[in-house]
Scaffold this motif. Structure first.
Motif, short mmCIF file in Angstrom:
data_model
loop_
_atom_site.label_atom_id
_atom_site.label_comp_id
_atom_site.label_asym_id
_atom_site.label_seq_id
_atom_site.Cartn_x
_atom_site.Cartn_y
_atom_site.Cartn_z
N ASN A 89 -106.87 -42.33 32.42
CA ASN A 89 -106.44 -42.30 31.01
C ASN A 89 -105.17 -43.13 30.83
OD1 ASN A 89 -107.31 -38.96 29.74
ND2 ASN A 89 -108.57 -40.52 30.68
N ARG A 90 -104.23 -42.96 31.76
CA ARG A 90 -102.97 -43.71 31.65
C ARG A 90 -103.20 -45.21 31.84
NH1 ARG A 90 -100.82 -38.88 34.53
NH2 ARG A 90 -99.68 -37.73 32.95
N LEU A 91 -104.09 -45.56 32.77
CA LEU A 91 -104.40 -46.97 32.96
C LEU A 91 -105.05 -47.56 31.70
CD1 LEU A 91 -105.74 -46.89 36.62
CD2 LEU A 91 -103.64 -48.01 35.82
N ALA A 92 -106.04 -46.86 31.15
CA ALA A 92 -106.71 -47.36 29.94
C ALA A 92 -105.73 -47.47 28.78
CB ALA A 92 -107.88 -46.43 29.57
N THR A 93 -104.82 -46.51 28.67
CA THR A 93 -103.82 -46.55 27.61
C THR A 93 -102.83 -47.68 27.85
OG1 THR A 93 -104.04 -44.19 27.22
CG2 THR A 93 -102.01 -45.23 26.44
N GLY A 94 -102.35 -47.81 29.07
CA GLY A 94 -101.38 -48.85 29.40
C GLY A 94 -101.93 -50.25 29.20
N TYR A 95 -103.17 -50.46 29.60
CA TYR A 95 -103.80 -51.76 29.44
C TYR A 95 -104.39 -51.96 28.04
CZ TYR A 95 -103.42 -53.02 34.38
OH TYR A 95 -102.95 -53.36 35.61
N ARG A 96 -104.37 -50.90 27.25
CA ARG A 96 -104.94 -50.94 25.90
C ARG A 96 -106.38 -51.46 25.92
NH1 ARG A 96 -99.58 -52.93 22.61
NH2 ARG A 96 -98.34 -51.15 23.25
N VAL A 97 -107.18 -50.83 26.77
CA VAL A 97 -108.56 -51.25 26.95
C VAL A 97 -109.34 -50.97 25.67
CG1 VAL A 97 -110.67 -50.88 28.31
CG2 VAL A 97 -108.42 -50.73 29.43
N PRO A 98 -110.01 -52.00 25.12
CA PRO A 98 -110.81 -51.75 23.91
C PRO A 98 -112.06 -50.93 24.26
CG PRO A 98 -111.05 -54.04 24.63
CD PRO A 98 -110.02 -53.39 25.54
N VAL A 99 -112.46 -50.05 23.35
CA VAL A 99 -113.63 -49.20 23.57
C VAL A 99 -114.89 -50.04 23.45
CG1 VAL A 99 -114.91 -47.18 22.75
CG2 VAL A 99 -112.40 -47.16 22.72
N ASP A 100 -115.75 -49.94 24.46
CA ASP A 100 -117.03 -50.67 24.44
C ASP A 100 -117.89 -50.17 23.29
OD1 ASP A 100 -117.20 -52.13 27.30
OD2 ASP A 100 -116.23 -50.16 27.52
N ASP A 101 -118.67 -51.07 22.70
CA ASP A 101 -119.55 -50.69 21.60
C ASP A 101 -120.51 -49.57 22.00
OD1 ASP A 101 -118.44 -52.47 19.78
OD2 ASP A 101 -119.89 -54.06 20.24
N MET A 102 -120.99 -49.58 23.25
CA MET A 102 -121.95 -48.55 23.68
C MET A 102 -121.34 -47.16 23.75
SD MET A 102 -122.51 -49.43 27.67
CE MET A 102 -121.14 -49.91 28.69
N PHE A 103 -120.01 -47.06 23.75
CA PHE A 103 -119.33 -45.75 23.80
C PHE A 103 -118.93 -45.24 22.43
CE2 PHE A 103 -117.72 -47.34 28.12
CZ PHE A 103 -118.84 -46.86 28.77
N LYS A 104 -119.07 -46.05 21.41
CA LYS A 104 -118.65 -45.66 20.06
C LYS A 104 -119.70 -44.77 19.41
CE LYS A 104 -115.83 -49.74 19.40
NZ LYS A 104 -115.66 -50.98 18.63
N TRP A 105 -119.23 -43.85 18.58
CA TRP A 105 -120.13 -42.97 17.83
C TRP A 105 -120.88 -43.81 16.82
CZ3 TRP A 105 -120.84 -37.77 18.61
CH2 TRP A 105 -119.95 -37.15 19.50
N PRO A 106 -122.16 -43.48 16.60
CA PRO A 106 -122.95 -44.27 15.62
C PRO A 106 -122.41 -44.15 14.20
CG PRO A 106 -124.30 -42.51 16.62
CD PRO A 106 -122.93 -42.42 17.19
#
Length: 178
Positions: free
Chosen positions: A161-178
């Motif tokens: 979580n900290r790595l994703a937050t620190g790198y500001r990883v964009p959420v993949d389209d396949m993980f987004k709610w429809p």
């Protein structure tokens, strides 16, 4: 960060005694919850004790909540968390009603709910909640192996979580709610 020397109840120190408070979380599975809680409290210095409202000293409003807690949980006394909250009866009543509703059987079984509670409590660094919900999880069937695996998942989730937050990883389209 320099180590903090922590003495155990016998006045001596052991191999965990020189860990910094932040390092305790890494060693929780090996240390056990009770030892972790004692060492965390010791590392924070003298803790402030809150007033605990015992049943005999409670107002009728507080006794009604205590009675419901004891009846619902099939126990003969309430724990210190509720006794502290009794200092403000509306908070006691609201918190108990919410907890009772959320922790009641539902789509998630009682063990899963307690495991989630332990995981969040570890992440929030709440020794009291770790201890009380670990006891409840054990009562619901949690084994030592499950506890160890849970701690590994909590640690890994916090790290990624900290790595994703620190790198500001964009959420993949396949993980987004429809």
């Amino acid at each position: 960060m320099p180590s903090t020397l922590i003495h155990n109840s016998t006045g001596s120190h052991d191999r965990w005694s020189t860990l910094s408070p932040d390092a305790y979380r890494l060693h929780l599975p090996a240390m056990g919850v009770a030892r972790y809680s004692r060492m965390l409290y010791a590392s924070l210095g003298k803790t402030m004790t809150q007033h605990l409202t015992e049943y005999a000293d409670a107002s009728p409003e507080v006794r009604a909540v205590y009675d419901d807690i004891m009846q619902t949980r099939k126990v003969d006394q309430v724990n210190n968390f509720w006794k502290c909250l009794a200092a403000h009866p509306p908070t006691l009543r609201r918190t108990w009603e919410s907890l009772k509703e959320i922790m009641a059987p539902g789509a998630l079984d009682p063990l899963t709910k307690e495991l989630l509670y332990v995981a969040v409590s570890v992440t929030n660094n709440c020794p009291y909640c770790i201890a009380s919900h670990t006891a409840a999880a054990r009562k619901a069937g949690m084994t030592d192996e499950m506890f160890g695996e849970l701690q590994a998942v909590v640690g890994m989730a916090n790290e990624t979580n900290r790595l994703a937050t620190g790198y500001r990883v964009p959420v993949d389209d396949m993980f987004k709610w429809p």
